[in-house]
Scaffold this motif. Structure first.
Motif, mmCIF file in Angstrom:
data_model
loop_
_atom_site.group_PDB
_atom_site.id
_atom_site.type_symbol
_atom_site.label_atom_id
_atom_site.label_comp_id
_atom_site.label_asym_id
_atom_site.label_seq_id
_atom_site.Cartn_x
_atom_site.Cartn_y
_atom_site.Cartn_z
ATOM 1 N N GLY A 224 -4.641 -12.279 6.146
ATOM 2 C CA GLY A 224 -4.114 -11.775 4.891
ATOM 3 C C GLY A 224 -4.724 -12.359 3.643
ATOM 4 N N ALA A 225 -5.825 -13.087 3.768
ATOM 5 C CA ALA A 225 -6.440 -13.727 2.603
ATOM 6 C C ALA A 225 -7.503 -12.867 1.940
ATOM 7 C CB ALA A 225 -7.044 -15.067 3.008
ATOM 8 N N CYS A 226 -8.246 -12.086 2.725
ATOM 9 C CA CYS A 226 -9.398 -11.376 2.166
ATOM 10 C C CYS A 226 -9.045 -10.011 1.591
ATOM 11 C CB CYS A 226 -10.484 -11.221 3.230
ATOM 12 S SG CYS A 226 -10.049 -10.054 4.541
ATOM 13 N N LEU A 227 -7.889 -9.457 1.964
ATOM 14 C CA LEU A 227 -7.373 -8.194 1.426
ATOM 15 C C LEU A 227 -8.154 -6.964 1.856
ATOM 16 C CD1 LEU A 227 -6.547 -9.368 -2.218
ATOM 17 C CD2 LEU A 227 -5.260 -9.742 -0.105
ATOM 18 N N VAL A 228 -9.038 -7.095 2.837
ATOM 19 C CA VAL A 228 -9.844 -5.956 3.293
ATOM 20 C C VAL A 228 -8.985 -4.878 3.944
ATOM 21 C CG1 VAL A 228 -11.596 -5.255 4.977
ATOM 22 C CG2 VAL A 228 -11.983 -7.262 3.537
ATOM 23 N N CYS A 229 -7.988 -5.281 4.713
ATOM 24 C CA CYS A 229 -7.227 -4.324 5.531
ATOM 25 C C CYS A 229 -5.953 -3.849 4.839
ATOM 26 C CB CYS A 229 -6.897 -4.937 6.888
ATOM 27 S SG CYS A 229 -5.861 -6.425 6.793
ATOM 28 N N ALA A 230 -6.002 -3.657 3.526
ATOM 29 C CA ALA A 230 -4.820 -3.228 2.783
ATOM 30 C C ALA A 230 -4.433 -1.791 3.131
ATOM 31 C CB ALA A 230 -5.074 -3.345 1.283
ATOM 32 N N CYS A 231 -3.132 -1.538 3.159
ATOM 33 C CA CYS A 231 -2.600 -0.191 3.334
ATOM 34 C C CYS A 231 -1.386 -0.049 2.425
ATOM 35 C CB CYS A 231 -2.236 0.075 4.792
ATOM 36 S SG CYS A 231 -0.868 -0.947 5.416
ATOM 37 N N LYS A 232 -1.013 1.171 2.098
ATOM 38 C CA LYS A 232 0.130 1.406 1.224
ATOM 39 C C LYS A 232 1.402 1.580 2.050
ATOM 40 C CE LYS A 232 -2.163 3.538 -2.772
ATOM 41 N NZ LYS A 232 -2.237 4.742 -3.624
ATOM 42 N N THR A 233 2.453 0.861 1.649
ATOM 43 C CA THR A 233 3.750 1.000 2.303
ATOM 44 C C THR A 233 4.842 1.177 1.250
ATOM 45 O OG1 THR A 233 4.019 -1.409 2.387
ATOM 46 C CG2 THR A 233 3.111 -0.329 4.352
ATOM 47 N N ARG A 234 5.917 1.827 1.648
ATOM 48 C CA ARG A 234 7.011 2.114 0.730
ATOM 49 C C ARG A 234 7.882 0.882 0.480
ATOM 50 N NH1 ARG A 234 6.258 6.877 3.531
ATOM 51 N NH2 ARG A 234 5.972 8.694 2.187
ATOM 52 N N THR A 235 8.426 0.817 -0.716
ATOM 53 C CA THR A 235 9.416 -0.193 -1.069
ATOM 54 C C THR A 235 10.582 0.518 -1.742
ATOM 55 O OG1 THR A 235 8.521 -0.584 -3.288
ATOM 56 C CG2 THR A 235 7.573 -1.871 -1.475
ATOM 57 N N HIS A 241 0.939 -2.674 -1.720
ATOM 58 C CA HIS A 241 -0.143 -2.881 -0.768
ATOM 59 C C HIS A 241 0.312 -3.899 0.272
ATOM 60 C CE1 HIS A 241 -3.185 -1.146 -3.695
ATOM 61 N NE2 HIS A 241 -3.433 -0.533 -2.566
ATOM 62 N N SER A 242 0.345 -3.486 1.521
ATOM 63 C CA SER A 242 0.589 -4.401 2.633
ATOM 64 C C SER A 242 -0.744 -4.648 3.328
ATOM 65 C CB SER A 242 1.598 -3.809 3.618
ATOM 66 O OG SER A 242 2.861 -3.662 3.005
ATOM 67 N N HIS A 243 -0.758 -5.613 4.225
ATOM 68 C CA HIS A 243 -1.997 -5.960 4.919
ATOM 69 C C HIS A 243 -1.789 -5.861 6.421
ATOM 70 C CE1 HIS A 243 -2.267 -7.812 0.904
ATOM 71 N NE2 HIS A 243 -3.481 -7.271 0.968
ATOM 72 N N VAL A 244 -2.649 -5.080 7.039
ATOM 73 C CA VAL A 244 -2.488 -4.762 8.457
ATOM 74 C C VAL A 244 -2.509 -6.030 9.311
ATOM 75 C CG1 VAL A 244 -3.527 -3.572 10.431
ATOM 76 C CG2 VAL A 244 -3.385 -2.435 8.205
ATOM 77 N N CYS A 245 -3.342 -6.994 8.940
ATOM 78 C CA CYS A 245 -3.476 -8.193 9.770
ATOM 79 C C CYS A 245 -2.240 -9.084 9.717
ATOM 80 C CB CYS A 245 -4.706 -8.993 9.364
ATOM 81 S SG CYS A 245 -4.617 -9.684 7.692
ATOM 82 N N LYS A 246 -1.600 -9.171 8.545
ATOM 83 C CA LYS A 246 -0.484 -10.090 8.362
ATOM 84 C C LYS A 246 0.869 -9.391 8.435
ATOM 85 C CE LYS A 246 0.529 -11.574 4.263
ATOM 86 N NZ LYS A 246 0.510 -12.254 2.947
ATOM 87 N N ASP A 247 1.017 -8.279 7.707
ATOM 88 C CA ASP A 247 2.286 -7.546 7.678
ATOM 89 C C ASP A 247 2.410 -6.618 8.878
ATOM 90 O OD1 ASP A 247 2.925 -8.628 5.057
ATOM 91 O OD2 ASP A 247 1.393 -7.261 4.288
ATOM 92 N N GLY A 248 1.319 -6.271 9.471
ATOM 93 C CA GLY A 248 1.251 -5.418 10.667
ATOM 94 C C GLY A 248 0.632 -6.215 11.792
ATOM 95 N N PRO A 249 -0.095 -5.582 12.696
ATOM 96 C CA PRO A 249 -0.524 -4.179 12.614
ATOM 97 C C PRO A 249 0.579 -3.159 12.891
ATOM 98 C CG PRO A 249 -1.289 -5.137 14.670
ATOM 99 C CD PRO A 249 -0.684 -6.267 13.869
ATOM 100 N N VAL A 250 1.757 -3.641 13.362
ATOM 101 C CA VAL A 250 2.835 -2.711 13.681
ATOM 102 C C VAL A 250 3.740 -2.526 12.461
ATOM 103 C CG1 VAL A 250 4.827 -2.250 15.148
ATOM 104 C CG2 VAL A 250 2.775 -3.316 16.129
ATOM 105 N N PHE A 251 3.954 -1.262 12.097
ATOM 106 C CA PHE A 251 4.845 -0.900 10.996
ATOM 107 C C PHE A 251 5.796 0.196 11.479
ATOM 108 C CE2 PHE A 251 0.976 -2.366 8.929
ATOM 109 C CZ PHE A 251 1.429 -3.112 7.850
#
Length: 259
Positions: A224-235, A241-251
């Motif tokens: 979650g440091a490099c921000l490459v794998c950002a994706c949009k998630t609802r709030t 912007h969430s990050h697939v590596c840290k906040d995911g990969p499961v959503f």
């Protein structure tokens, strides 16, 4: 997250460019969850980034983990050359795994291409549930480990784009046919290409079925440091912007903004 040096105890070449490695990793096997991934150092070259690879099987009893990967570039090509007895430098377990809940007694598992492999460990976590597995491949020659999935599923549907095996069509079409029959699951778990996951999420919403998806994105750091794998998630207030590596990969599928 911990750094582990683990030994390869089994190496299998499953087809021309797909390999299965099993490593002895007591601590990892005790802690890892289905849907999490390994960040593997493939080379002594310090300029080469680690490669994120999903966990295929978790065998805590025998202290082993297995992962399956496809050779897609220099890093995975170097990894494929590793032999039994070699040591791997791994950061793991990383990411958020699938939800394991005893209340789910009727589950659908949907996977496509190389994305099918993280679903095997998940299926093993539901020994008493009724499990329907729908896997999609380009052709019969690409149906890697299909029999392994069929063995632990109550119903197994193999889809091929060219109709060379099983259902002629994609996984979303096969899933829609199942749901239209009135046999609705408690939850759908899915992993595969974004276009497939978007279609699965749409069907889950249409039939009001909870759905978890494992996203596939390019990663660099894995933490979650490099921000490459950002994706949009609802709030509650809009989106983030969430990050697939840290906040995911499961959503949860309804939380992902599919663009």
């Amino acid at each position: 997250m911990n750094r582990h040096f683990v030994e390869i105890v089994e190496r299998k070449q499953l087809n021309s460019d797909i390999y299965q490695f099993t490593v002895r990793a007591p601590e990892l096997a005790a802690r890892a969850l289905p849907g999490q991934f390994l960040h593997i150092n493939c080379s002594d070259d310090v300029s080469m980034l680690r490669r994120p690879i999903s966990i295929f099987d978790i065998d805590a009893t025998n202290h082993r983990l297995s992962f399956i990967f496809q050779v897609r570039g220099r890093g995975t090509a170097l990894l494929a050359q590793k032999k039994v007895g070699a040591k791997l430098d791994i950061l793991a377990p990383l990411g958020t795994g699938f939800e394991i809940k005893p209340d789910y007694q009727n589950i659908y598992v949907v996977g496509g291409g190389i994305g099918v492999f993280p679903l095997y460990a998940l299926l093993k976590q539901y020994p008493d549930a009724h499990k329907t597995t729908i896997l999609g491949f380009a052709s019969v020659g690409k149906c890697i480990r299909a029999g392994t999935f069929a063995d632990i599923s109550d119903q197994f549907i193999c889809c091929t784009d060219d109709g060379s095996s099983g259902f002629h069509g994609n996984t979303a079409q096969a899933l829609e046919r199942q749901l239209q029959s009135g046999y609705l699951p408690d939850i759908i778990f899915a992993c595969g290409p974004t276009v497939m996951l978007r279609a699965i999420a749409k069907l889950a919403a249409q039939f009001n079925i909870p759905c978890q998806v494992s996203l596939e994105e390019r990663m660099a750091c894995g933490i979650g440091a490099c921000l490459v794998c950002a994706c949009k998630t609802r709030t509650e207030s809009g989106w983030q912007h969430s990050h697939v590596c840290k906040d995911g990969p499961v959503f949860w599928a309804q939380d992902v903004i599919w663009e």
